[in-house]
Enzyme design. Structure first.
Site, mmCIF file in Angstrom:
data_model
loop_
_atom_site.group_PDB
_atom_site.id
_atom_site.type_symbol
_atom_site.label_atom_id
_atom_site.label_comp_id
_atom_site.label_asym_id
_atom_site.label_seq_id
_atom_site.Cartn_x
_atom_site.Cartn_y
_atom_site.Cartn_z
ATOM 1 N N ASP A 136 5.189 -5.961 5.686
ATOM 2 C CA ASP A 136 4.638 -5.939 4.330
ATOM 3 C C ASP A 136 5.118 -7.224 3.657
ATOM 4 O OD1 ASP A 136 3.685 -3.450 4.912
ATOM 5 O OD2 ASP A 136 4.989 -2.357 3.551
ATOM 6 N N ASP A 143 -4.040 4.879 2.674
ATOM 7 C CA ASP A 143 -2.762 5.154 2.004
ATOM 8 C C ASP A 143 -2.828 6.524 1.332
ATOM 9 O OD1 ASP A 143 -1.708 2.510 2.531
ATOM 10 O OD2 ASP A 143 -3.023 1.756 0.954
HETATM 11 O O1 1PR Z 1 -5.750 -2.463 -0.825
HETATM 12 O O2 1PR Z 1 -7.047 -3.895 0.737
HETATM 13 O O3 1PR Z 1 -5.491 -4.894 -0.925
HETATM 14 O O4 1PR Z 1 -4.647 -3.660 1.038
HETATM 15 C C1 1PR Z 1 -3.317 -3.551 0.661
HETATM 16 C C2 1PR Z 1 -2.524 -3.163 1.872
HETATM 17 O O5 1PR Z 1 -1.145 -3.226 1.519
HETATM 18 C C3 1PR Z 1 -2.818 -1.769 2.351
HETATM 19 O O6 1PR Z 1 -2.884 -1.767 3.756
HETATM 20 C C4 1PR Z 1 -1.608 -0.943 1.910
HETATM 21 O O7 1PR Z 1 -1.256 0.008 2.883
HETATM 22 C C5 1PR Z 1 -0.518 -1.998 1.820
HETATM 23 N N1 1PR Z 1 0.429 -1.734 0.734
HETATM 24 C C6 1PR Z 1 0.174 -1.847 -0.586
HETATM 25 N N2 1PR Z 1 1.301 -1.579 -1.288
HETATM 26 C C7 1PR Z 1 2.251 -1.282 -0.404
HETATM 27 C C8 1PR Z 1 3.642 -0.939 -0.712
HETATM 28 O O8 1PR Z 1 4.431 -0.615 0.180
HETATM 29 N N3 1PR Z 1 4.000 -0.988 -1.974
HETATM 30 N N4 1PR Z 1 2.365 -1.179 2.015
HETATM 31 C C9 1PR Z 1 1.718 -1.385 0.876
HETATM 32 C C10 1PR Z 1 2.032 -0.232 2.824
HETATM 33 C C11 1PR Z 1 2.821 0.925 4.547
HETATM 34 C C12 1PR Z 1 2.948 0.594 5.930
HETATM 35 C C13 1PR Z 1 4.409 0.582 6.305
HETATM 36 C C14 1PR Z 1 4.544 1.862 7.054
HETATM 37 C C15 1PR Z 1 5.725 1.921 7.958
HETATM 38 N N5 1PR Z 1 3.008 -0.216 3.744
HETATM 39 O O9 1PR Z 1 2.300 -0.521 6.277
HETATM 40 O O10 1PR Z 1 4.641 -0.565 6.980
HETATM 41 O O11 1PR Z 1 4.578 2.939 6.125
HETATM 42 O O12 1PR Z 1 6.884 1.883 7.230
HETATM 43 P P1 1PR Z 1 8.210 2.580 7.780
HETATM 44 O O13 1PR Z 1 8.195 2.439 9.278
HETATM 45 O O14 1PR Z 1 9.330 1.783 7.190
HETATM 46 O O15 1PR Z 1 8.196 3.996 7.333
HETATM 47 P P2 1PR Z 1 -5.797 -3.720 -0.073
#
Ligand code: 1PR
Length: 601
Positions: A298, A456
């Protein structure tokens, strides 16, 4: 921004690639130049087996190579996708690249690599219009060193059913058809699979029962008519052609430039045919499609403006300190390089603030992709902010243009989050495929396999499945008030806003609209280290026939075996445990292997 490589093909813009026309119209008029060595009086005729043959006229000649250097590879790139990785792999192996500008460049090549990308019909269209088809056939019929990759293999066949039938180059008997998903095998075929080598192919000498990376929905089948060409097959519900070889002519359905060390050794064997490996590579144990282990980064700018890898707890990426700064877990390019060395099967970058920033204004993120792809030879996915956008000056950018820039910068797949939710909501409401959504446009131009939808969802507990109009399931662990059911509400803008659509409904809609894979997060589990939400992953992977990546919540190696044993997920993704060095990728692989789950070791 880096200039496009000096090929008339690569100047094709995203709008020229627009699906409505599908014409690669930017080919320069030099194709009709009188300086061309081949004449236009080729006759294309069909023999009695209806195989297309190219009969060369006496005016055709293969000029002795004008290129003095032995360290030059001629690359046929018509600008329809990411060939940056092929370029990077060639350079990594010590070769310079000469881009094909005219058919004459093909005829004069010392060695030619053709990494076909995009759709069959569009590729044949450009090859025919530019005279490249004739030059390719001549080059191959003269047994000059050739390596076709993926579509570069399929185009050698008589025809393809992809948006067709469409005639191919007709050098190899056979029709390219679509994988059959009705036998339970997910289409596209994405991932690391095993080869069965059927004859000495030289370039595969170092593969030694190890996995190579495939990503495709169409395949050519072995038959009595083409058996003299086939050098290896792969099994995915059926045996299809994984590579062909005749003399100096090679082509592979898999992607050597994305197959890690094994793939680089395949390319090395082609580029240095006389070389012998100093060290015999270790034998692998590949027998079938492997479950993938994906490292996810991320990425966002911190408060100082530096691009950092961050990681949230249930999507909250701020430290709970007085300063409240963005958690910083490292530098994106360095971490990606490390995970590649550690054995990650794929790397995902999610630009987590892309929903509010404009990705094409985010040059550091594009630079991260460019730099990573120079040394990382496994698939790269990038997501964040892929949508139609109008900038402050009123200039409109389509989502296809945004995606194209990501592909040009080194991405193999793009991932769409928020925009896919809006698109699916509209599709469910109207039942109409407009053809104009980001999903439809990008998958039509770059293929379904290049489009991932990142979901999500957040768990919403219920006492009864009838309390909501969305698909609800009985959950393994009841909610805080003893609720036995839950539905999974989709969110947008990084979990900030809940939408009136469930993960189940979204997954089915986006599959219909052209998504090739689903990245299934779960906000409740994210960063908790307590295991994947197996209920959710089972629900979605049973509902669709495209591959599903399980994400969120991995804390120990057993969580990976659990998700693969209890669901049909094709891959499992983790972030925090890798960033904090709590569980090495190799330990996950070893554990899965010991549990009898096929992985790439
Ligand atoms: O909406 O097209 O602009 O895409 C935004 C992207 O960014 C989406 O794929 C969304 O999942 C991601 N995203 C947005 N905000 C966050 C955040 O964390 N605040 N991250 C985010 C999402 C989730 C996973 C993470 C897993 C594994 N992150 O990618 O890596 O949950 O984590 P873990 O193994 O530590 O539990 P758009």
């Amino acid at each position: 921004m880096e200039a496009a490589p000096p090929s008339p093909f690569t100047s094709v813009s995203a709008s020229q690639l627009n699906s409505n026309t599908r014409s690669f119209s930017s080919f320069s008029s030099s194709s009709s130049s009188s300086s061309l060595l081949f004449s236009r009086n080729y006759a294309i005729y069909r023999n009695k087996h209806s195989r297309v043959k190219f009969k060369s006229s006496s005016t055709l000649s293969l000029r002795a190579s004008s290129s003095s250097s032995d360290s030059v590879v001629t690359l046929l790139d018509y600008g329809a996708g990411n060939v940056r990785s092929v370029r990077n792999a060639i350079r990594f192996l010590g070769f310079d690249i000469k881009d094909v500008q005219t058919p004459e460049d093909i005829l004069n090549a010392n060695r030619l690599i053709f990494p076909g990308v995009g759709a069959f019909a569009a590729a044949m269209d450009v090859l025919n219009k530019t005279g490249m088809a004739e030059a390719l056939c001549t080059y191959i019929e003269k047994d000059r060193p050739f390596l076709g990759i993926c579509l570069g293999l399929q185009l050698l066949f008589e025809s393809s059913e992809e948006n067709g039938p469409v005639n191919g180059l007709g050098l190899i008997p056979g029709v390219v058809g679509r994988f059959n998903s009705s036998n339970g095998f997910r289409v596209p075929h994405i991932g690391w699979n095993a080869l069965q080598i059927t004859k000495d192919s030289e370039i595969l000498d170092d593969v030694g029962n190890r996995h190579v990376y495939f990503v495709h929905s169409y395949r050519a089948m072995p038959s009595d008519d083409n058996k003299e060409w086939v050098s290896s097959t792969c099994n995915y519900g059926e045996n299809f052609i994984a590579s062909i070889r005749r003399g100096n002519v090679h082509a592979v359905q898999f992607h050597p430039e994305k197959s890690g060390d094994v793939g680089l050794s395949v390319l090395r064997r082609f580029l240095y045919p006389k070389s012998t490996m100093l060290k015999k590579p270790t034998e692998g144990k590949a027998s079938k499609l492997a479950k993938r282990v994906i490292a996810c980064l991320d990425v966002r700018a911190n408060d100082k403006g530096d691009l950092v890898v961050t990681k949230g707890d249930q999507y909250d990426v701020r430290e709970h300190t007085k300063e409240n700064e963005v958690r910083n877990l490292g530098k994106p390019v360095e971490l990606a390089g490390q995970y590649y060395k550690d054995g990650a099967d794929e790397i995902s970058f999610l630009n987590i603030t892309g929903f509010r920033d404009f990705p094409l204004g985010d040059l550091p993120m594009l630079q991260v992709l460019r730099l990573t792809s120079e040394n990382v030879f496994v698939p790269l996915t990038v997501g964040g902010g892929i949508r139609d956008f109008t900038d402050a000056n009123g200039r409109y950018y389509s989502s296809l243009e945004v995606a194209s820039e990501y592909f040009r910068s080194g991405a193999d797949k793009i991932s769409i989050g928020s925009d896919a939710v809006y698109v699916a909501e509209e599709y469910i409401k109207t039942g109409v495929k407009t053809g104009k959504s980001s999903l439809e446009q990008i998958s039509r131009v770059y293929g379904n396999q290049a489009v991932v939808v990142s979901i999500d969802p957040r768990r919403v507990y219920l006492n009864s499945p009838d309390d909501v109009k969305f698909k609800a399931i009985r959950v393994t662990n009841p909610g805080p008030k003893g609720e036995e059911y839950a539905w999974y509400q989709c969110t947008v803008s990084g979990g900030r806003e809940g939408r009136p659509i469930g993960a189940y409904e979204l997954a089915k809609a986006v599959e219909d609209l052209g998504a090739g894979e689903i990245l299934l997060n779960c906000i409740d589990c994210d960063g908790q280290g307590k295991g994947f939400d197996v209920d959710l992953i089972k629900l979605i992977s049973d509902a669709v026939s495209i591959p599903v990546i399980a994400s969120s919540g991995a804390g120990v190696v057993e969580h990976f075996s659990e998700v693969f044993m209890k669901s049909t997920a094709s891959a499992a993704l983790a972030a925090g445990i890798f960033h904090r060095k709590e569980v090495p990728i190799q330990s996950v692989k070893e554990h899965l292997f010991n549990q009898g789950i096929e992985v790439r070791i």
